[in-house]
Design an enzyme around this catalytic site. Structure first.
Site, PDB file in Angstrom:
ATOM      1  N   HIS A  78      -2.845 -19.722 -10.526  1.00 44.18           N
ATOM      2  CA  HIS A  78      -2.725 -18.615 -11.479  1.00 44.18           C
ATOM      3  C   HIS A  78      -2.353 -17.332 -10.734  1.00 44.18           C
ATOM      4  O   HIS A  78      -1.418 -16.625 -11.108  1.00 44.18           O
ATOM      5  CB  HIS A  78      -4.040 -18.431 -12.242  1.00 44.18           C
ATOM      6  CG  HIS A  78      -4.210 -17.091 -12.887  1.00 44.18           C
ATOM      7  ND1 HIS A  78      -3.494 -16.710 -14.001  1.00 44.18           N
ATOM      8  CD2 HIS A  78      -4.993 -16.026 -12.573  1.00 44.18           C
ATOM      9  CE1 HIS A  78      -3.839 -15.476 -14.340  1.00 44.18           C
ATOM     10  NE2 HIS A  78      -4.749 -15.034 -13.480  1.00 44.18           N
TER      11      HIS A  78
ATOM     12  N   ASP B  84      27.307  -1.238  -9.568  1.00 46.90           N
ATOM     13  CA  ASP B  84      26.552  -2.486  -9.419  1.00 46.90           C
ATOM     14  C   ASP B  84      25.621  -2.305  -8.227  1.00 46.90           C
ATOM     15  O   ASP B  84      25.546  -1.231  -7.641  1.00 46.90           O
ATOM     16  CB  ASP B  84      27.504  -3.682  -9.187  1.00 46.90           C
ATOM     17  CG  ASP B  84      26.846  -4.996  -9.618  1.00 46.90           C
ATOM     18  OD1 ASP B  84      25.721  -5.270  -9.183  1.00 46.90           O
ATOM     19  OD2 ASP B  84      27.463  -5.739 -10.418  1.00 46.90           O
TER      20      ASP B  84
ATOM     21  N   TRP C 268      -5.776 -17.488  -3.690  1.00 52.29           N
ATOM     22  CA  TRP C 268      -4.407 -17.086  -3.321  1.00 52.29           C
ATOM     23  C   TRP C 268      -4.364 -16.525  -1.913  1.00 52.29           C
ATOM     24  O   TRP C 268      -3.304 -16.434  -1.304  1.00 52.29           O
ATOM     25  CB  TRP C 268      -3.861 -16.075  -4.328  1.00 52.29           C
ATOM     26  CG  TRP C 268      -4.297 -14.657  -4.115  1.00 52.29           C
ATOM     27  CD1 TRP C 268      -5.530 -14.152  -4.366  1.00 52.29           C
ATOM     28  CD2 TRP C 268      -3.509 -13.576  -3.602  1.00 52.29           C
ATOM     29  NE1 TRP C 268      -5.567 -12.819  -4.048  1.00 52.29           N
ATOM     30  CE2 TRP C 268      -4.338 -12.433  -3.577  1.00 52.29           C
ATOM     31  CE3 TRP C 268      -2.184 -13.446  -3.159  1.00 52.29           C
ATOM     32  CZ2 TRP C 268      -3.897 -11.185  -3.130  1.00 52.29           C
ATOM     33  CZ3 TRP C 268      -1.753 -12.197  -2.718  1.00 52.29           C
ATOM     34  CH2 TRP C 268      -2.603 -11.092  -2.704  1.00 52.29           C
TER      35      TRP C 268
ATOM     36  N   SER D 277      13.352 -14.361  -0.428  1.00 53.51           N
ATOM     37  CA  SER D 277      13.917 -13.818  -1.658  1.00 53.51           C
ATOM     38  C   SER D 277      13.521 -12.352  -1.842  1.00 53.51           C
ATOM     39  O   SER D 277      14.359 -11.501  -2.145  1.00 53.51           O
ATOM     40  CB  SER D 277      13.439 -14.669  -2.835  1.00 53.51           C
ATOM     41  OG  SER D 277      13.589 -13.967  -4.037  1.00 53.51           O
ATOM     42  N   SER D 278      12.237 -12.045  -1.625  1.00 57.41           N
ATOM     43  CA  SER D 278      11.776 -10.658  -1.788  1.00 57.41           C
ATOM     44  C   SER D 278      12.451  -9.728  -0.795  1.00 57.41           C
ATOM     45  O   SER D 278      12.834  -8.615  -1.136  1.00 57.41           O
ATOM     46  CB  SER D 278      10.273 -10.554  -1.545  1.00 57.41           C
ATOM     47  OG  SER D 278       9.581 -11.188  -2.557  1.00 57.41           O
TER      48      SER D 278
ATOM     49  N   HIS E 254      -2.798  -5.873   1.324  1.00 61.60           N
ATOM     50  CA  HIS E 254      -3.066  -4.596   0.676  1.00 61.60           C
ATOM     51  C   HIS E 254      -1.784  -3.879   0.267  1.00 61.60           C
ATOM     52  O   HIS E 254      -1.645  -3.510  -0.894  1.00 61.60           O
ATOM     53  CB  HIS E 254      -4.019  -3.696   1.453  1.00 61.60           C
ATOM     54  CG  HIS E 254      -4.531  -2.645   0.525  1.00 61.60           C
ATOM     55  ND1 HIS E 254      -5.471  -2.910  -0.444  1.00 61.60           N
ATOM     56  CD2 HIS E 254      -4.126  -1.375   0.306  1.00 61.60           C
ATOM     57  CE1 HIS E 254      -5.627  -1.842  -1.192  1.00 61.60           C
ATOM     58  NE2 HIS E 254      -4.837  -0.900  -0.761  1.00 61.60           N
TER      59      HIS E 254
ATOM     60  N   GLU F 101       0.820  -5.308  -0.429  1.00 60.79           N
ATOM     61  CA  GLU F 101       1.351  -6.168  -1.496  1.00 60.79           C
ATOM     62  C   GLU F 101       0.856  -5.732  -2.880  1.00 60.79           C
ATOM     63  O   GLU F 101       1.617  -5.727  -3.845  1.00 60.79           O
ATOM     64  CB  GLU F 101       0.962  -7.626  -1.219  1.00 60.79           C
ATOM     65  CG  GLU F 101       1.164  -8.604  -2.375  1.00 60.79           C
ATOM     66  CD  GLU F 101       2.615  -8.815  -2.758  1.00 60.79           C
ATOM     67  OE1 GLU F 101       3.496  -8.557  -1.907  1.00 60.79           O
ATOM     68  OE2 GLU F 101       2.873  -9.230  -3.889  1.00 60.79           O
TER      69      GLU F 101
ATOM     70  N   TYR G  55       0.193  -2.819  -3.724  1.00 65.34           N
ATOM     71  CA  TYR G  55       0.909  -1.584  -4.059  1.00 65.34           C
ATOM     72  C   TYR G  55       2.362  -1.872  -4.430  1.00 65.34           C
ATOM     73  O   TYR G  55       2.968  -1.119  -5.183  1.00 65.34           O
ATOM     74  CB  TYR G  55       0.803  -0.572  -2.904  1.00 65.34           C
ATOM     75  CG  TYR G  55      -0.600  -0.022  -2.812  1.00 65.34           C
ATOM     76  CD1 TYR G  55      -1.688  -0.872  -2.965  1.00 65.34           C
ATOM     77  CD2 TYR G  55      -0.844   1.321  -2.625  1.00 65.34           C
ATOM     78  CE1 TYR G  55      -2.978  -0.399  -2.934  1.00 65.34           C
ATOM     79  CE2 TYR G  55      -2.138   1.807  -2.584  1.00 65.34           C
ATOM     80  CZ  TYR G  55      -3.193   0.936  -2.739  1.00 65.34           C
ATOM     81  OH  TYR G  55      -4.472   1.419  -2.710  1.00 65.34           O
TER      82      TYR G  55
ATOM     83  N   SER H 211       6.243   7.265 -15.166  1.00 69.31           N
ATOM     84  CA  SER H 211       6.757   8.627 -14.997  1.00 69.31           C
ATOM     85  C   SER H 211       8.107   8.811 -15.674  1.00 69.31           C
ATOM     86  O   SER H 211       8.571   9.931 -15.856  1.00 69.31           O
ATOM     87  CB  SER H 211       6.890   8.964 -13.505  1.00 69.31           C
ATOM     88  OG  SER H 211       5.683   8.732 -12.848  1.00 69.31           O
TER      89      SER H 211
ATOM     90  N   HIS I 252     -10.802  -3.174   4.144  1.00 67.06           N
ATOM     91  CA  HIS I 252     -11.790  -2.959   3.074  1.00 67.06           C
ATOM     92  C   HIS I 252     -11.912  -4.204   2.195  1.00 67.06           C
ATOM     93  O   HIS I 252     -12.793  -4.277   1.355  1.00 67.06           O
ATOM     94  CB  HIS I 252     -11.480  -1.703   2.243  1.00 67.06           C
ATOM     95  CG  HIS I 252     -10.227  -1.763   1.438  1.00 67.06           C
ATOM     96  ND1 HIS I 252      -9.428  -0.676   1.215  1.00 67.06           N
ATOM     97  CD2 HIS I 252      -9.624  -2.773   0.793  1.00 67.06           C
ATOM     98  CE1 HIS I 252      -8.396  -1.024   0.464  1.00 67.06           C
ATOM     99  NE2 HIS I 252      -8.499  -2.288   0.194  1.00 67.06           N
ATOM    100  N   HIS I 253     -11.020  -5.175   2.397  1.00 64.06           N
ATOM    101  CA  HIS I 253     -11.175  -6.468   1.727  1.00 64.06           C
ATOM    102  C   HIS I 253     -12.139  -7.358   2.494  1.00 64.06           C
ATOM    103  O   HIS I 253     -12.389  -8.493   2.085  1.00 64.06           O
ATOM    104  CB  HIS I 253      -9.826  -7.183   1.609  1.00 64.06           C
ATOM    105  CG  HIS I 253      -8.836  -6.447   0.757  1.00 64.06           C
ATOM    106  ND1 HIS I 253      -8.697  -6.668  -0.586  1.00 64.06           N
ATOM    107  CD2 HIS I 253      -7.948  -5.476   1.069  1.00 64.06           C
ATOM    108  CE1 HIS I 253      -7.767  -5.869  -1.083  1.00 64.06           C
ATOM    109  NE2 HIS I 253      -7.292  -5.128  -0.103  1.00 64.06           N
TER     110      HIS I 253
ATOM    111  N   THR J 163      -3.700   9.188  -5.652  1.00 69.37           N
ATOM    112  CA  THR J 163      -3.743   8.507  -6.946  1.00 69.37           C
ATOM    113  C   THR J 163      -4.207   9.475  -8.025  1.00 69.37           C
ATOM    114  O   THR J 163      -3.675   9.477  -9.147  1.00 69.37           O
ATOM    115  CB  THR J 163      -4.681   7.285  -6.872  1.00 69.37           C
ATOM    116  OG1 THR J 163      -4.352   6.544  -5.700  1.00 69.37           O
ATOM    117  CG2 THR J 163      -4.514   6.393  -8.075  1.00 69.37           C
TER     118      THR J 163
ATOM    119  N   LYS K  54      -1.418  11.619  -9.193  1.00 70.32           N
ATOM    120  CA  LYS K  54      -0.563  10.928 -10.171  1.00 70.32           C
ATOM    121  C   LYS K  54      -1.143  11.048 -11.578  1.00 70.32           C
ATOM    122  O   LYS K  54      -0.454  11.427 -12.523  1.00 70.32           O
ATOM    123  CB  LYS K  54      -0.471   9.439  -9.807  1.00 70.32           C
ATOM    124  CG  LYS K  54       0.203   9.201  -8.490  1.00 70.32           C
ATOM    125  CD  LYS K  54       1.366   8.272  -8.709  1.00 70.32           C
ATOM    126  CE  LYS K  54       2.360   8.398  -7.598  1.00 70.32           C
ATOM    127  NZ  LYS K  54       3.724   8.388  -8.050  1.00 70.32           N
TER     128      LYS K  54
ATOM    129  N   ARG L 142     -17.344 -14.679  -7.875  1.00 72.26           N
ATOM    130  CA  ARG L 142     -16.040 -15.087  -8.431  1.00 72.26           C
ATOM    131  C   ARG L 142     -15.725 -16.510  -7.976  1.00 72.26           C
ATOM    132  O   ARG L 142     -16.411 -17.078  -7.138  1.00 72.26           O
ATOM    133  CB  ARG L 142     -14.953 -14.121  -7.988  1.00 72.26           C
ATOM    134  CG  ARG L 142     -14.746 -14.083  -6.489  1.00 72.26           C
ATOM    135  CD  ARG L 142     -13.842 -12.942  -6.076  1.00 72.26           C
ATOM    136  NE  ARG L 142     -12.455 -13.211  -6.385  1.00 72.26           N
ATOM    137  CZ  ARG L 142     -11.418 -12.705  -5.694  1.00 72.26           C
ATOM    138  NH1 ARG L 142     -11.631 -11.911  -4.669  1.00 72.26           N
ATOM    139  NH2 ARG L 142     -10.180 -12.983  -6.026  1.00 72.26           N
TER     140      ARG L 142
END
Lengths: 538, 389
Positions: free
Chosen positions: A81, A110, A146, A173-174, A257, A259, A261, A272, A306-307, A332, A335, A454
């Protein structure tokens, strides 16, 4: 002689040709609009696949006890998932939007590298199919979350090398997509479109593209180390051979991390873009939004551990990562304050794209608040790996990234297709989604604080009530998205039949170049650069 | 409307099921039973309230604007934008708030990290899917896994209502017993994959990493039973390896230590006696259900591609010593049960697998034989030491 001239003329006409006929158009296309559509359709399909897996999870968690699936399959579902939603739905959706909108917003005909553009899309499809195929392999799909932490991930059956190779393909690809976006933005802007005049969506994607180029090779490296640990007798992550399982976590989160963002910065860009149009006001602080985005991107590289607060770091490390993480709240906050100030004293209307954008600001901020709570290391010793975390990151992904992708769909579909979507159905879709998403995720805060870890397929009975509420929310949310599918198909097929102007939304052409073009958009646009750049936001 | 009705329907359904759940029903973080857990709770509440205040201010402004500054009310957009002054204000204020948060957070973090001056040490090892506890000061050592009642009820389609099981999924066969009012140091490691030892009432969790040792500490004021779970995904039965800590007054704790030592002697006597095959089979069935069935399945059919079947297995129907050797030392994902099971349990389950689950080899093994295997293992080590000398 005249025959030759005629042939030459034909050739000249070819320069302006429309799309290839039939299926081949979609396979060999190098047109940014076609490729954008491919990305978006693919992302929507993956959204439903990943969503179906989420419903398997929520069905099993509806009541205590195991009713539907074995724990191992449950773990495969949580893993797949996440991987499918991250790499198959959210990221490709934003690449699709980038393909459609960046050339239009900077006045380019293009993308800079159209053939690579085609290749990066089809590599994505190959990678995602390979990943999905692991579900049918001996031993089942990866079931280690994941994050693919060793040593557990090394217990995966036949699927392991295929999952790793699919990560490589998705990464390639990315990176190709990111290179293309950077090349386009740096080389293809219309005369007069200086960097500080670009729409914010373009800015946020430019920064995101740099993040992608920096992190995808890191992830590819980490999973390759898993591959050699499993098949070539290395021991990067095995203490018995002098390695360290925690090393993987450091490498993974150095990727992971930034990622997250990657999935939120383009979201900021779209919000915006949409909010000023419906507030009929310029964005409050254009340049501070650009700087805030850049600051968040920079900070994302220095906060990864921090993870891992509970993994056993020295206390100096814990404190450093706590302080650095807290800092993210500042840009943040800038924003969120800016979006609020943009709405202030505007002349607002609340069409579906605006509704989704406002819900984004509110609900993303809630995810931001829990993020701030988790940045406090000692508290995270309680929150870590509980449903509190699950609630947090789903708030920053579902009612944030996914809502904004949908807002973008409603916002630009009339431009792309020349047809208007059904506003009533759109608003119904919004209210169903906005209410059910909170029924789905808000109770998960309670579950996590009350002590539910979890990634468990079954739970103690005191967690039963909120799990049931959450599951009901999940099913309402999931099935509400079929309404979105219906609205999109209906719009493509003619919509409400209402005449759509080039601007679509009142005074939109003051905000960005795409609204100066006719609706539906011709197959080729800005073959000559625009003469004037909209000046609303500076 | 439909949505609201569904919600009410679900709330009604929930109220039917509340029953046993209600007692422990909670929405917020637990205050716990240690100074650290109280400090963490206070930090949590402090930041929660800061967030609530900021939220009220920001969302209040936003909703005021949404209500008043709308086109349908004839509000005309003013075109103001860009103000460096405002940007500076809303950068500085959050910075000050963050500094205010960081100070108490740093203090608690330093306390949490201070394992010095502990009065006793317990080593905790995470296994797939149970906990091993070793009291380093007095040699008490045991494994702790999900209790039988929960284990039966949690099987797919068991038909047992989890609400009828006391402390469903939060109960173990051998709880960890600790004294109150003593600073206890915990050492964490893992045997196979990552786990994380978490008892919410103690205020923290700590990952257990194979090959490495992590430390943490606690000081429990009040006697009581405190429950927790593994918090790091560790494979298929991650959700089924709870933790139960029983904190006792010093006297009770010392009495418990004595019974544990007596229990070890009783086990030794049991292991020394001659067991009949029927006795071994009966005991083996329980041991199998608690230790083997989660992978090899209750009927021994295994799980294709992941866990081999035991029915008609060449190992289980082959040479008994080879089977004992494999189970004793483990292989790949198969844990080394030599350390986890007592001699009696080990002999019983070997006998059981060979004569049940569709197998009928007909032989058996006595606990005494396993005991000699056990005593020969340390003997090897001693020999090595002799060599060094």
């Amino acid at each position: 002689m005249s025959a030759v001239v005629a042939e030459h003329d034909d050739h000249g006409d070819h320069h302006d040709h429309g799309p290839e006929k039939g299926l081949l158009r979609w396979i060999i296309t190098t047109n940014h609009k076609d490729i954008g559509t491919l990305y978006l359709v693919f992302a929507l399909a993956m959204f439903f696949l990943g969503g179906a897996m989420a419903l398997v999870i929520r069905a099993e968690l509806f009541e205590p006890g195991l009713q539907f699936v074995e724990p191992q399959f449950f773990n495969s579902m949580t893993t797949m998932h996440a991987l499918i939603m991250v790499f198959g739905a959210v990221m490709p959706a934003f690449v699709g939007l980038a393909n459609w909108m960046i050339p239009l917003m900077i006045g380019a005909p293009d993308m800079a590298l159209p053939r690579m553009n085609n290749m990066s899309f089809w590599l994505l499809v190959a990678g995602a199919l390979l990943l999905a195929s692991t579900l049918f392999m001996e031993g089942g799909a990866p079931a280690s979350g994941w994050t693919l932490y060793p040593p557990l991930v090394l217990q995966t059956g036949a699927a392991l090398p295929f999952a790793i190779f699919s990560v490589h393909l998705l990464g390639i690809s990315s990176i190709m997509g990111a290179i293309n976006i950077i090349a386009t933005i740096f080389n293809m802007r219309a005369p007069g479109m200086t960097l500080m005049k670009m729409p914010l969506f373009v800015w946020t994607w430019l920064i995101t593209a740099f993040l992608l180029i920096a992190i995808m090779p890191v992830f590819a490296g980490a999973v390759t180390m898993l591959l050699t640990d499993r098949f070539f007798d290395t021991s990067f992550f095995d203490a018995a051979g002098g390695g360290d399982p925690v090393l993987y976590q450091h490498i993974f989160w150095f990727f992971g991390h930034p990622e997250v963002y990657v999935m939120i910065l383009p979201t900021f860009g779209v919000a915006s873009t949409i909010i000023p149009v419906f507030a009929r006001k310029p964005l409050f602080g254009y340049s501070s939004m650009v700087y805030a985005t850049a600051s968040i991107a920079f900070l994302s590289f220095i906060v990864w551990a921090h993870h891992m607060f509970t993994v056993g770091m020295p206390v100096a490390g814990e404190l450093y990562f706590m302080y650095a993480t807290m800092l993210i709240a500042i840009p943040t906050g800038v924003k969120v304050f800016n979006w609020t100030a943009t709405m202030w004293k505007g002349s607002m209307t609340f069409e579906t794209p605006m509704l989704f954008s406002i819900a984004f600001v509110v609900l993303f901020t809630m995810g931001g608040f829990t993020g701030l709570m988790m940045s406090v290391a000692p508290s995270d010793f309680q929150y870590h790996d509980t449903y509190f975390i699950v609630a947090h990151f789903h708030y920053t992904l579902v009612p944030a990234s996914i809502f904004i992708i949908m807002a973008a769909g409603y916002f630009w579909l009339p431009k792309w297709t020349g047809n208007m979507y059904d506003e009533k159905l759109g608003q119904l879709h919004f209210w169903l989604s906005a209410i059910s998403v909170n029924v789905l995720f808000f109770p998960q805060h309670f579950l996590g604080l009350a002590g539910m870890p979890r990634r468990i397929p079954d739970y103690a009975v005191q967690f039963a009530d909120w799990n049931m509420v959450s599951s009901i929310g999940a099913f309402v949310f999931g099935f509400s998205q079929l309404l979105f599918l219906y609205i999109v198909i209906k719009t493509i097929r003619g919509g409400t039949g209402e005449e759509v102007t080039g601007e679509v939304w009142e005074d939109a052409s003051k905000h960005s170049l795409e609204w100066t073009l006719p609706s539906p958009l011709p197959y080729h646009t800005f073959t000559t650069p625009p003469k004037e750049i909209p000046t609303e936001h500076f | 409307m439909k949505k609201t009705k569904q919600l009410f329907a679900s709330l009604f359904l929930m109220s039917l099921g509340l029953g046993t759940a209600q007692a422990e029903y909670t929405l917020n973080l637990r205050q716990g039973v240690t100074q650290i857990s109280q400090d963490v709770y206070d930090l949590h509440m402090l930041i929660l309230w800061i967030c609530v205040l900021i939220g009220v201010a920001v969302f209040g402004t936003m909703f005021y604007s949404i209500y008043h500054h709308r086109k349908s009310k004839g509000h005309v957009a003013s075109q103001f934008h860009e103000s460096t002054k405002v940007e500076i204000v809303w950068t500085i204020i959050p910075t000050l708030i963050l500094i205010g948060m960081a100070i108490p957070a740093t203090k608690t973090m330093l306390d949490l990290d201070d394992v010095q001056d502990a009065e006793m040490s317990i080593k905790v090892t995470g296994w797939q899917w149970k906990w091993e506890y070793e009291y380093l000061d007095n040699g008490i050592h045991f494994f702790s896994s999900l209790d039988e009642a929960s284990n039966r009820a949690r099987q797919l389609g068991s038909g047992i209502d989890p609400r009828s099981v006391p402390h469903y999924l939060l109960n173990v066969d051998h709880p960890l017993v600790v004294p109150t009012k003593k600073k206890i140091r915990f050492l964490f490691t893992a045997a196979d994959v990552l786990h994380s030892w978490w008892v919410p009432d103690l205020g923290w969790k700590k990952d257990t990493v194979p090959g490495f040792i992590n430390e943490s500490w606690t000081y429990i004021e009040k006697p009581g039973t405190y429950r927790g779970q593994c918090a790091e995904l560790c494979g298929k039965d991650h959700g089924f390896m709870p933790i139960v800590v029983i904190a006792m007054e010093e006297n009770d704790y010392n009495a418990w230590i004595e019974t544990q030592k007596a229990g070890t002697e009783a086990d030794e006597q049991l292991a020394a006696k001659e067991w009949t095959t029927d006795e071994l089979m009966a005991k083996g069935e329980t041991v199998y259900a608690n230790n083997c069935a989660s992978c090899h399945m209750a009927d021994g059919a295994g799980m294709e591609g992941a866990f081999p079947a035991l029915t008609d297995s060449s190992v289980v129907t082959g040479d008994i010593d080879a089977q004992i050797e494999l189970m004793y030392n483990g292989k790949g994902m198969m844990p080394a049960f030599g350390q986890m099971l007592s001699e009696t349990e080990f002999a019983a389950v070997v006998t059981y697998t060979r004569n049940a689950l569709g197998n009928s080899v007909g032989d058996s093994v006595q606990p005494a034989a396993i005991k000699s295997l056990k005593s020969s293992a340390p003997a090897d080590e001693e020999e090595d030491e002799d060599d060094e000398e």
